[in-house]
Write an enzyme that holds these catalytic residues in place. Structure first.
Site, PDB file in Angstrom:
ATOM      1  N   ASP A 188       0.841  -1.189   0.000  1.00 30.13           N
ATOM      2  CA  ASP A 188       0.000   0.000   0.000  1.00 30.13           C
ATOM      3  C   ASP A 188       0.883   1.249   0.000  1.00 30.13           C
ATOM      4  OD1 ASP A 188      -1.975   1.884   0.308  1.00 30.13           O
ATOM      5  OD2 ASP A 188      -3.003   0.838   1.922  1.00 30.13           O
ATOM      6  N   ASP A 189       0.811   2.027  -1.069  1.00 27.77           N
ATOM      7  CA  ASP A 189       1.572   3.271  -1.220  1.00 27.77           C
ATOM      8  C   ASP A 189       3.077   3.064  -1.366  1.00 27.77           C
ATOM      9  OD1 ASP A 189      -0.904   4.383  -0.847  1.00 27.77           O
ATOM     10  OD2 ASP A 189      -0.384   5.593   0.896  1.00 27.77           O
ATOM     11  N   CYS A 232      -6.342   3.910  -3.386  1.00 22.37           N
ATOM     12  CA  CYS A 232      -6.570   2.557  -2.863  1.00 22.37           C
ATOM     13  C   CYS A 232      -7.774   1.808  -3.427  1.00 22.37           C
ATOM     14  CB  CYS A 232      -6.706   2.609  -1.344  1.00 22.37           C
ATOM     15  SG  CYS A 232      -5.256   3.267  -0.485  1.00 22.37           S
ATOM     16  N   ARG A 236      -7.704  -1.461  -6.019  1.00 23.11           N
ATOM     17  CA  ARG A 236      -7.972  -2.817  -5.524  1.00 23.11           C
ATOM     18  C   ARG A 236      -9.135  -3.469  -6.263  1.00 23.11           C
ATOM     19  NH1 ARG A 236      -4.989  -3.196  -0.624  1.00 23.11           N
ATOM     20  NH2 ARG A 236      -3.779  -1.272  -0.596  1.00 23.11           N
ATOM     21  N   LYS A 263      -5.230  -5.770   4.029  1.00 21.97           N
ATOM     22  CA  LYS A 263      -6.169  -4.688   3.748  1.00 21.97           C
ATOM     23  C   LYS A 263      -7.081  -5.043   2.577  1.00 21.97           C
ATOM     24  CE  LYS A 263      -6.237   0.120   2.132  1.00 21.97           C
ATOM     25  NZ  LYS A 263      -5.447   1.331   1.876  1.00 21.97           N
ATOM     26  N   HIS A 320     -10.484  -2.984   1.649  1.00 15.29           N
ATOM     27  CA  HIS A 320     -10.873  -1.663   1.152  1.00 15.29           C
ATOM     28  C   HIS A 320     -11.789  -1.702  -0.068  1.00 15.29           C
ATOM     29  CE1 HIS A 320      -9.429   2.803   1.417  1.00 15.29           C
ATOM     30  NE2 HIS A 320     -10.713   2.642   1.683  1.00 15.29           N
ATOM     31  N   SER A 379      -8.344   1.524   5.098  1.00 11.09           N
ATOM     32  CA  SER A 379      -6.995   2.040   5.331  1.00 11.09           C
ATOM     33  C   SER A 379      -6.685   2.189   6.823  1.00 11.09           C
ATOM     34  CB  SER A 379      -6.828   3.400   4.648  1.00 11.09           C
ATOM     35  OG  SER A 379      -6.863   3.262   3.247  1.00 11.09           O
ATOM     36  N   HIS A 416       1.617   2.636   3.843  1.00 15.32           N
ATOM     37  CA  HIS A 416       0.646   3.715   3.992  1.00 15.32           C
ATOM     38  C   HIS A 416       0.774   4.291   5.406  1.00 15.32           C
ATOM     39  CE1 HIS A 416      -3.348   5.545   4.447  1.00 15.32           C
ATOM     40  NE2 HIS A 416      -3.635   5.301   3.176  1.00 15.32           N
ATOM     41  N   ASP A 455      -0.345  -0.941  -4.825  1.00 18.66           N
ATOM     42  CA  ASP A 455      -1.648  -0.444  -5.283  1.00 18.66           C
ATOM     43  C   ASP A 455      -1.576   0.908  -5.967  1.00 18.66           C
ATOM     44  OD1 ASP A 455      -1.096   1.038  -2.984  1.00 18.66           O
ATOM     45  OD2 ASP A 455      -3.179   1.031  -2.279  1.00 18.66           O
ATOM     46  N   ASN A 456      -0.590   1.719  -5.620  1.00 16.41           N
ATOM     47  CA  ASN A 456      -0.411   3.039  -6.252  1.00 16.41           C
ATOM     48  C   ASN A 456       0.931   3.593  -5.800  1.00 16.41           C
ATOM     49  OD1 ASN A 456      -2.985   3.679  -4.008  1.00 16.41           O
ATOM     50  ND2 ASN A 456      -0.962   4.569  -3.618  1.00 16.41           N
ATOM     51  N   LYS A 482       1.256   9.207  -5.499  1.00 14.57           N
ATOM     52  CA  LYS A 482      -0.112   8.768  -5.245  1.00 14.57           C
ATOM     53  C   LYS A 482      -1.130   9.865  -5.518  1.00 14.57           C
ATOM     54  CE  LYS A 482      -3.070   7.273  -1.400  1.00 14.57           C
ATOM     55  NZ  LYS A 482      -3.098   6.744  -0.021  1.00 14.57           N
TER      56      LYS A 482
END
Length: 482
Positions: A54-55, A94, A98, A151, A153, A176, A248, A300-301, A321
């Protein structure tokens, strides 16, 4: 999806149309149903593990050029497998990202992107519709055990949780890790993060088992859970989706990794994730599952740059992001399966959405043929001497197309830095970059190549004909009564 189900513009051949909407050769199967035999020898069915950060930024791993974050396990994984340098998430934040990886479809098709709310929140009423077919649902038809760790989301209400979308089990947080902020107003919650500041629930299937989740141990516990799943299913095929909720913000790491990285707290977090990947790969070798298990590592990003040292690095890519510059959506990606995946660096284009068709091809599951898919089968590049069939990428921000790529060229129709840090600009003449020559998107070459812009505009117009209005799943929230 049959050609009779979609109106094709006059003059377009079906093959060109399918490539435009995102169905590569080998991705569209002829079956009329998802049903498939479960009687084949389990030993012939490969296991699949997707590790989704994540991130995590494009430049945050040693193998992708970071000078002070040590990631020896991922570096080794890249040497033994394939490092993809042009691999994209489905979106730059996010929830829509996803949705893309789970369904093999751009989130605009499922209602999982919005101009009103960029992601789902604890008071959101929507989530991934039950009509969507996830990778887990597809693999259940092949007799796979499916597990989601980490996660999610994609909706925290019961009807949207992983166990309602094809997963046999779930262990993780539903959104998150910075949500459910209960700290006193004005508290610098990210500068000096404490567990009690974030009342995030840790769930087992549909039950909350810990609240607030102890985020200092959560990376280790996710890895432990993943290893248990591997060991429990070593004699039958399994699909494991391990979605870390870090790096994240807020950033947490276990005591063993406190102060171990030259990069500080952020580096500690990434290095703990790397250590977990090493434990998983060692488990696969110990159980003699390594040659029959494909492991994918990606994010994810891009990095959340607005948090400065608490955020990561996009390396030489522009921005991070939340935006449609390369730093927002191009991800560090590694594929690993000893003896099956040919080691090397792959500059072909790929996307997290392509995992759907690729995994279906590997396992004999069916790609849905009753809907538009945006997933290409990457098998020719992964397992042979061929190339990725993906040649195009559409960059959405919310429900609007901000940019599009065809081949090495990318056109920006609208630009805006991440999280409203700068002005939103609609470009009368789109910006144009050759990403092979200029991955940092510094040198606009639109005046030199108007014909390329025209070609990309045609790609976008054809894509738009395949998009149908659906309910915005992110917009509605429960409002608190006064």
């Amino acid at each position: 999806m049959g050609s009779e189900n979609i109106k094709i513009g006059q003059g377009y051949q079906r093959r060109d149309f399918l490539r435009t909407v995102g169905i590569g050769a080998g991705a569209l199967l002829t079956s009329q149903t998802l049903a498939a035999s479960e009687t084949e020898n389990a030993d012939q069915k490969p296991n699949v593990i997707v590790i989704f950060c994540d991130d995590l930024g494009y430049g945050d791993l040693g193998t992708f050029g970071h000078p002070t974050i040590k990631t020896p396990n991922l570096d080794r994984m890249a040497r033994q497998g394939q490092k993809w340098t042009n691999f994209y998430a489905a979106a730059s934040v996010c929830t829509p990202s996803r949705a893309g990886i789970m369904t093999g479809r751009l989130p605009i098709r499922s209602g999982m992107c919005s101009d009103k709310s960029r992601v789902l929140f604890p008071n959101s009423t929507g989530g991934l519709p039950s009509s969507e077919i996830t990778i887990a649902k597809a693999l259940k038809t092949r007799g796979y055990t499916t597990a989601c760790v980490g996660k999610w989301h994609l909706g925290h209400l019961p009807q949207y949780l992983p166990t309602s979308h094809g997963f046999d089990s779930y262990f993780g947080i539903p959104y998150s890790n910075d949500m459910d902020n209960v700290a006193e107003k004005g508290t610098p919650v990210f500068k000096d993060s404490k567990i009690e500041y974030f009342n995030v629930p840790l769930m087992r299937d549909k039950e909350v088992i810990e609240r607030p989740a102890d985020q200092t141990t959560i990376t280790k516990r996710y890895t432990n859970e993943a290893i248990k799943i591997i060991q429990a299913n070593k004699d039958k095929p399994f699909f494991l989706y391990l979605a870390h909720n870090l790096p994240h913000v807020p950033l947490f790491r276990s005591k063993e990794f406190a102060g171990t990285s030259l990069r500080g707290l952020y580096g500690d977090v990434v290095e703990e994730i790397d250590a977990g990947v090493g434990r998983i790969l060692r488990t696969l070798r110990k159980e003699k599952l390594d040659k029959n298990t494909m492991v994918v590592f990606t994010s994810d990003n891009g990095p959340w740059l607005t948090f400065n040292e608490q955020g990561g690095s996009a390396g030489l890519l522009r921005e991070g992001k939340g935006c449609t510059y390369e730093g927002g959506m191009r991800e560090p990606t590694i594929f690993w399966q000893p003896g099956k995946i040919k080691p090397g660096v792959v500059a072909d284009m790929g996307s997290t959405m392509d995992l759907f068709a690729t995994i279906c091809n590997m396992t004999g599951a069916q790609v849905p043929d009753d809907r538009v898919m945006d997933s290409y089968d990457l098998s020719p590049a992964l397992f042979g001497d061929g190339h990725s069939p993906r040649d195009e990428m559409i960059y959405y921000r919310g429900q609007q197309i901000f940019a599009a790529r065809k081949g090495s060229f990318k056109a920006h129709f609208i630009t805006q830095p991440a999280y409203r840090r700068g002005e939103r600009i609609v470009h009368e003449t789109p910006l144009l970059y050759n990403l092979n020559h200029d991955p940092s998107e510094k040198y606009d070459i639109a005046k030199k190549h108007p014909e390329v812009i025209e070609e990309i505009l045609k790609v976008v117009e054809r894509h738009k004909t395949t998009v149908k209005p659906v309910k915005d799943q992110l917009a509605e929230r429960i409002t608190e009564k006064n």
